[in-house]
Design a protein around this motif. Sequence first.
Motif, mmCIF file in Angstrom:
data_model
loop_
_atom_site.group_PDB
_atom_site.id
_atom_site.type_symbol
_atom_site.label_atom_id
_atom_site.label_comp_id
_atom_site.label_asym_id
_atom_site.label_seq_id
_atom_site.Cartn_x
_atom_site.Cartn_y
_atom_site.Cartn_z
ATOM 1 N N ILE A 10 -5.775 3.552 -3.844
ATOM 2 C CA ILE A 10 -5.011 2.499 -3.158
ATOM 3 C C ILE A 10 -5.975 1.437 -2.617
ATOM 4 O O ILE A 10 -6.963 1.777 -1.975
ATOM 5 C CB ILE A 10 -4.185 3.094 -1.997
ATOM 6 C CG1 ILE A 10 -3.233 4.169 -2.530
ATOM 7 C CG2 ILE A 10 -3.412 2.009 -1.256
ATOM 8 C CD1 ILE A 10 -2.498 4.932 -1.450
ATOM 9 N N PRO A 11 -5.703 0.146 -2.877
ATOM 10 C CA PRO A 11 -6.591 -0.899 -2.351
ATOM 11 C C PRO A 11 -6.635 -0.855 -0.822
ATOM 12 O O PRO A 11 -5.596 -0.741 -0.188
ATOM 13 C CB PRO A 11 -5.938 -2.203 -2.820
ATOM 14 C CG PRO A 11 -5.044 -1.817 -3.937
ATOM 15 C CD PRO A 11 -4.597 -0.423 -3.660
ATOM 16 N N GLU A 12 -7.828 -0.918 -0.269
ATOM 17 C CA GLU A 12 -7.893 -0.852 1.200
ATOM 18 C C GLU A 12 -7.575 -2.203 1.834
ATOM 19 O O GLU A 12 -7.205 -2.258 2.998
ATOM 20 C CB GLU A 12 -9.227 -0.301 1.662
ATOM 21 C CG GLU A 12 -10.440 -1.097 1.276
ATOM 22 C CD GLU A 12 -11.697 -0.432 1.814
ATOM 23 O OE1 GLU A 12 -12.317 -1.011 2.701
ATOM 24 O OE2 GLU A 12 -12.050 0.673 1.335
ATOM 25 N N GLN A 36 0.844 -1.202 0.000
ATOM 26 C CA GLN A 36 0.000 0.000 0.000
ATOM 27 C C GLN A 36 0.874 1.246 0.000
ATOM 28 O O GLN A 36 0.589 2.222 -0.686
ATOM 29 C CB GLN A 36 -0.935 -0.021 1.215
ATOM 30 C CG GLN A 36 -2.054 -1.045 1.053
ATOM 31 C CD GLN A 36 -2.778 -1.351 2.354
ATOM 32 O OE1 GLN A 36 -2.160 -1.412 3.422
ATOM 33 N NE2 GLN A 36 -4.082 -1.554 2.271
ATOM 34 N N GLN A 37 1.975 1.171 0.737
ATOM 35 C CA GLN A 37 2.892 2.311 0.765
ATOM 36 C C GLN A 37 3.511 2.518 -0.625
ATOM 37 O O GLN A 37 3.654 3.632 -1.106
ATOM 38 C CB GLN A 37 3.984 2.071 1.803
ATOM 39 C CG GLN A 37 4.870 3.278 2.001
ATOM 40 C CD GLN A 37 6.045 2.991 2.924
ATOM 41 O OE1 GLN A 37 6.337 1.836 3.231
ATOM 42 N NE2 GLN A 37 6.709 4.037 3.360
ATOM 43 N N LYS A 76 -4.447 8.585 -3.346
ATOM 44 C CA LYS A 76 -4.901 7.802 -2.187
ATOM 45 C C LYS A 76 -6.236 7.107 -2.443
ATOM 46 O O LYS A 76 -6.454 6.003 -1.975
ATOM 47 C CB LYS A 76 -5.000 8.713 -0.963
ATOM 48 C CG LYS A 76 -3.654 9.193 -0.482
ATOM 49 C CD LYS A 76 -3.734 9.769 0.901
ATOM 50 C CE LYS A 76 -2.354 10.074 1.450
ATOM 51 N NZ LYS A 76 -1.599 11.040 0.608
ATOM 52 N N GLY A 135 1.113 4.182 -2.722
ATOM 53 C CA GLY A 135 0.954 5.570 -2.309
ATOM 54 C C GLY A 135 1.937 6.515 -2.986
ATOM 55 O O GLY A 135 1.691 7.706 -3.081
ATOM 56 N N HIS A 160 -2.567 2.597 6.682
ATOM 57 C CA HIS A 160 -2.045 1.618 5.729
ATOM 58 C C HIS A 160 -2.795 1.658 4.408
ATOM 59 O O HIS A 160 -2.194 1.596 3.335
ATOM 60 C CB HIS A 160 -2.112 0.214 6.324
ATOM 61 C CG HIS A 160 -1.007 -0.032 7.310
ATOM 62 N ND1 HIS A 160 -0.978 -1.136 8.114
ATOM 63 C CD2 HIS A 160 0.093 0.688 7.604
ATOM 64 C CE1 HIS A 160 0.110 -1.085 8.882
ATOM 65 N NE2 HIS A 160 0.781 0.018 8.588
ATOM 66 N N ALA A 161 -4.118 1.797 4.491
ATOM 67 C CA ALA A 161 -4.916 1.814 3.267
ATOM 68 C C ALA A 161 -4.662 3.066 2.433
ATOM 69 O O ALA A 161 -5.122 3.170 1.301
ATOM 70 C CB ALA A 161 -6.399 1.704 3.616
ATOM 71 N N LYS A 162 -3.936 4.021 2.991
ATOM 72 C CA LYS A 162 -3.576 5.217 2.226
ATOM 73 C C LYS A 162 -2.090 5.199 1.874
ATOM 74 O O LYS A 162 -1.521 6.229 1.476
ATOM 75 C CB LYS A 162 -3.882 6.493 3.038
ATOM 76 C CG LYS A 162 -5.349 6.635 3.397
ATOM 77 C CD LYS A 162 -6.168 7.000 2.185
ATOM 78 C CE LYS A 162 -7.646 6.926 2.479
ATOM 79 N NZ LYS A 162 -8.437 6.934 1.248
ATOM 80 N N GLY A 163 -1.453 4.071 2.131
ATOM 81 C CA GLY A 163 -0.040 3.957 1.793
ATOM 82 C C GLY A 163 0.873 4.678 2.773
ATOM 83 O O GLY A 163 2.020 4.959 2.452
#
Lengths: 536, 93
Positions: free
Chosen positions: A495-497, A483-484, A492, A487, B29-32
């Motif tokens: 990005i897959p949750e 996810q990072q 945002k 990013g 985390h879900a936003k990286g």
Amino acid sequence: MAYILQQLLTKSAARYPEKTAVWARGRSITYRELDERSNQLAHLLRQHGVKKGDRVGLYFPKCVESVISMLGVVKAGAVYVPLDPQAPADRVGYIIGNCGIRALITKEDKRHGLDESTLASLEFCVMIEEATKSSNGTKIIPWSMLSEFPAAHAPEVVLTETDLAYILYTSGSTGRPKGVMLSHQNALTFVEWCAATFEITREDRLSNHAPLHFDLSVFDVYNALEAGATVFLITEDLALFPSRLASFIETQGITVWYSVPSALTLLLLHANVNAEKLSRLRLILFAGEVFPLKYLRQLADLLPHVELQNLYGPTETNVCTYYEVERERLASLEKLPIGIACENTEVFAVNDQDEIVTQPGGTGELYVRGPAVTYGYWADPEKTAKMVVPNRFQKNFEEKIYRTGDLVQLAEDGNYYFLGRRDSMIKSRGYRIELGEIESALLSHEAVKEAVAVAIPDDIVSNRIVAVIAAHDGITIKPSELQQHCGSRIPKYMIPELIEFRDSLPKTSTGKVDRVQLTQESIRAANQPPSEVVSQ
Amino acid sequence: MSTVNQTPATHAPVLKDQIREFIMENLAHAKGITSFTDDESLMESGVIDSLGIFRLVSFLEEDLRVRVSDEEINAETLKSVNSIEQLVLSKKK
């Protein structure tokens, strides 16, 4: 009649010089100020070498200077490109390179985040706040320099309605965003239709909820200018909090609201709104995704005095159809229509036999024809040729029509109804998202062998995104790492949750990843009650 | 992960850890995003978006058992780990 966007401002500035044109973050400017500042900015840009047709990036959070910049750029004869201030620098850098932006209007913290090669490609940056010294070779021009330039008139530039006004970037299926080119004529076709249909007057107070790189904002800004009305730019800190947003609508006396349905749903569910508090609100427009009928009915009941309009259309055509919500039909409707074509626009569905659908009940892909249709995608003739195609249904002269990729049905009542997509584009919170762009971001991580992004239908935001991954043998990686990684490449909201790992992904008989199976499994998993998850 | 201040033996550090952990695992985390400080504005850094707010409020109500009113859902109260902790503590008194 206006044929280029800046004429809307010039006309209103002459008629209502002291009226407030734009409000944002507690600051406002009058029509006179907006006209003068944008004239000055146009002169500044020209003096620094910006020529007709050049692209100028706008890269900072919404504020009064956003609207000055949009107008200043078109007055210079150039084309503005709103860049998402929340997007990763990598994506912004790609867009700057893709459309050859060499002049950027920005803020120091935004400029600072761009990579070296992007910065090196810029000739100059205009800073909307007090400028600091440049750390590299880029020329830095402080906003205060505007006062050195003539305010009374814009520079002399010959423009016609067929010149480009702005480029809006949307998600691209091949992993990189694509720039939709919009001309003055494209924009004005829509703005003039709105002005006539929704009878916007100088008494109106329009909200601007959508980000400026999102085509909904074209209505908010230019229809306010067209009418001599005031536009209130809603910034993130306000947009995030429904209760605060509701009191903002109330205290600022907003009369016209336009947003994605999910913003309205959040207002409905989490702010104590009622008809008395929002008595000045007269018109709500929504677009960008399907409004769940359950919430639309609640909204219609809660605000009986407000006209509700469902607008439909991709960025490539702005709005092309509309449906005025009929309250008496709302209880019995099973699906919300996308309605009928706007004036000066023709839409039709083309079925699998490549014939235009004329009978009620017929389904097909929706095509759009008329002056609202884009020329295509910046520097991407291949993609353009696929989507903006010669009109094979009339042979008298050459013209282009746009294939929306949306499947629709023509109903008995004369309205079109949206059925779904022909490809893997989805919507979430009104944002267009190509699942392929997410998959490219995932696959760019060295540990990932296979990746599929899946949309899980959701009541409030239309879709949530999850991903299923197969890693290369022997490599373990945490979801948060992936996810990072995403990013740094995609916005945002893409990005897959959730990220699920498997040894390998299921295949179809032809050896391709079986998306249908993965989608069904993911939806099933998402809809299971989370009872097995032990908290803490 | 951000550092935890050495504080006297109260429930506060535990509570703060719970809040931080929830935000990290479920929102950041879900936003990286993999790190933030207890003082950082979660809205400005993009950890919390319009839906994240309501997941956070559900967490406060269901897991921490405090009632949050619509008016309390605002930029000051929910700004950072520290301000969220303050909100919860003020409710538990």
